[in-house]
Enzyme design. Structure first.
Site, PDB file in Angstrom:
ATOM      1  N   ARG A  69       0.878  -1.152  -0.163  1.00 23.27           N
ATOM      2  CA  ARG A  69      -0.039   0.165   0.030  1.00 23.27           C
ATOM      3  C   ARG A  69       0.760   1.363   0.031  1.00 23.27           C
ATOM      4  O   ARG A  69       0.215   2.372  -0.129  1.00 23.27           O
ATOM      5  CB  ARG A  69      -0.995   0.056   1.211  1.00 23.27           C
ATOM      6  CG  ARG A  69      -2.072  -1.100   0.782  1.00 23.27           C
ATOM      7  CD  ARG A  69      -3.141  -1.138   1.856  1.00 23.27           C
ATOM      8  NE  ARG A  69      -4.274  -1.999   1.444  1.00 23.27           N
ATOM      9  CZ  ARG A  69      -4.900  -2.728   2.193  1.00 23.27           C
ATOM     10  NH1 ARG A  69      -5.122  -2.485   3.494  1.00 23.27           N
ATOM     11  NH2 ARG A  69      -6.038  -3.450   1.693  1.00 23.27           N
ATOM     12  N   GLU A 106       4.158 -11.353  13.828  1.00 22.96           N
ATOM     13  CA  GLU A 106       3.317 -11.964  14.973  1.00 22.96           C
ATOM     14  C   GLU A 106       3.582 -13.370  14.994  1.00 22.96           C
ATOM     15  O   GLU A 106       3.699 -14.022  16.163  1.00 22.96           O
ATOM     16  CB  GLU A 106       1.995 -11.518  14.778  1.00 22.96           C
ATOM     17  CG  GLU A 106       1.109 -11.832  16.246  1.00 22.96           C
ATOM     18  CD  GLU A 106      -0.118 -11.507  15.925  1.00 22.96           C
ATOM     19  OE1 GLU A 106      -1.207 -11.838  16.604  1.00 22.96           O
ATOM     20  OE2 GLU A 106      -0.570 -10.698  14.725  1.00 22.96           O
TER      21      GLU A 106
END
Length: 181
Positions: A69, A106
């Site tokens: 993005r 994560e």
């Protein structure tokens, strides 16, 4: 912010959708796709970024955009500023010799890279992405720029998720976010 800037910020805010429990239960996903569908909202984002750069970064040689993005907003800002744009991509997506860094996610690790000749030592860069959460991807981009001996002027995002403290991970580099949640 000037009155015009405040109106632009409100326009951007109205074009962000929230999706609860996406991509998994307990996460509130902030969707920027409506910004891209609205020429006025997209222009407002770039106007606000440009205003920030011109008022706080006297000289920027390159805008560095993160996969994927950052690729949407970075080239528009670079064009406005009359500077170049550099890609930071996931490993294996760029041709030719590259510089790579590993970073933590994560649930594991990932690698980001840029072409070896993308940034010359001493060039002043500004790193851009859509969102700052834990800061892992932006941190990797900063590490890549350090490897290339760039002068990092800061990081810019549309959305910052303040509770995740991503900006702390990026210190000493500054983070500018249009909206904070």
């Amino acid at each position: 912010m000037a009155e015009g800037s405040e109106g632009k910020l409100q326009l951007v805010h109205r074009h962000i959708r929230a999706f609860p429990d996406f991509p998994k239960k307990g996460i509130l996903f902030r969707d920027i796709c409506p910004i891209l569908k609205s020429p006025a909202a997209l222009t407002a984002v770039i106007d606000l970024f440009e205003e920030r750069v011109r008022s706080h970064h006297l000289q920027v040689d390159l805008i560095v955009g993160l996969d994927a993005r950052g690729f949407l907003f970075g080239p528009l800002l670079a064009q406005r500023l009359g500077v170049g744009f550099v890609l930071v991509r996931k490993k294996g997506k760029l041709p030719g010799p590259t510089t790579c860094v590993k970073y933590d996610l994560e649930y594991g690790t990932a690698e980001a890279e840029t072409q070896e000749d993308a940034v010359a030592p001493g060039q002043k860069v500004l790193i851009i992405d859509d969102l700052l959460a834990t800061g892992g991807t932006l941190y990797a981009a900063c590490e890549l720029m350090k490897k290339q001996q760039a002068q990092i002027q800061g990081c810019m995002v549309i959305i910052e998720l303040k509770d995740l403290n991503g900006a702390d991970r990026l210190k000493p580099h500054s983070v500018f976010s249009l909206l904070q949640y």
